[in-house]
Scaffold this motif. Structure first.
Motif, short mmCIF file in Angstrom:
data_model
loop_
_atom_site.label_atom_id
_atom_site.label_comp_id
_atom_site.label_asym_id
_atom_site.label_seq_id
_atom_site.Cartn_x
_atom_site.Cartn_y
_atom_site.Cartn_z
N LYS A 12 18.14 3.73 17.02
CA LYS A 12 17.91 2.28 17.08
C LYS A 12 16.93 1.83 18.16
N TYR A 15 13.32 2.19 16.98
CA TYR A 15 13.02 1.19 15.96
C TYR A 15 12.83 -0.19 16.61
N GLU A 18 9.54 -0.73 18.40
CA GLU A 18 8.41 -1.04 17.51
C GLU A 18 8.47 -2.49 17.04
N ALA A 41 7.55 1.20 12.65
CA ALA A 41 8.94 0.78 12.44
C ALA A 41 9.41 1.22 11.06
N ILE A 44 10.26 4.96 10.99
CA ILE A 44 11.53 5.21 11.68
C ILE A 44 12.71 4.72 10.85
N ALA A 45 12.56 3.57 10.20
CA ALA A 45 13.68 2.92 9.52
C ALA A 45 13.83 3.29 8.05
N HIS A 52 15.20 -0.80 6.94
CA HIS A 52 14.05 -0.56 6.05
C HIS A 52 13.67 -1.86 5.35
#
Length: 123
Positions: A12, A15, A18, A41, A44-45, A52
């Motif tokens: 987290k 994320y 970013e 981001a 990563i997500a 996402h």
């Protein structure tokens, strides 16, 4: 089949950094940096449905700001498909999420993000 429900706690902060950097770039009207941080981001997500989807929402809003029909249309499609595909772990690894590339194309993950993923895996 693996189901992804929540982003791991250790992931987290990367994320969120970013997202914070995206907001700073947006405030300063640095468009190239806005997309740079949104795309990072996304990488990563992308395996986690809610974060996402939030990144795609931010990309859609950016497309609206830029009056880019291509980005708006592309993000509407990605918003409808991204979360469900994240949930069932069927994502193109490393894809940046913007309409610069096909939404089904895997991409090379930037070295620093790859290193971060590896370090988190090994902990």
């Amino acid at each position: 089949m693996k189901f992804n429900l929540k982003m791991p706690v250790d992931l987290k902060p990367y994320y969120e950094k970013e997202v914070v950097d995206y907001r700073k770039a947006l405030t300063r009207d640095h468009q190239d940096q806005v997309w740079y941080h949104l795309e990072r981001a996304h990488i990563i997500a992308q395996a986690y449905p809610w974060p996402h989807t939030k990144v795609h929402w931010k990309m859609l809003r950016q497309g609206v700001r830029e009056k880019s029909f291509r980005e708006i249309f592309g993000q509407v499609i990605r918003l409808s498909l991204g979360g469900p595909f994240s949930f069932i772990n069927q994502i193109p690894k490393g894809n940046i999420g913007s309409t610069k590339v096909s939404m089904t194309k895997p991409q090379q993950i930037p070295a620093d993000i790859m290193k971060m993923f590896s370090e988190l895996e090994n902990n």
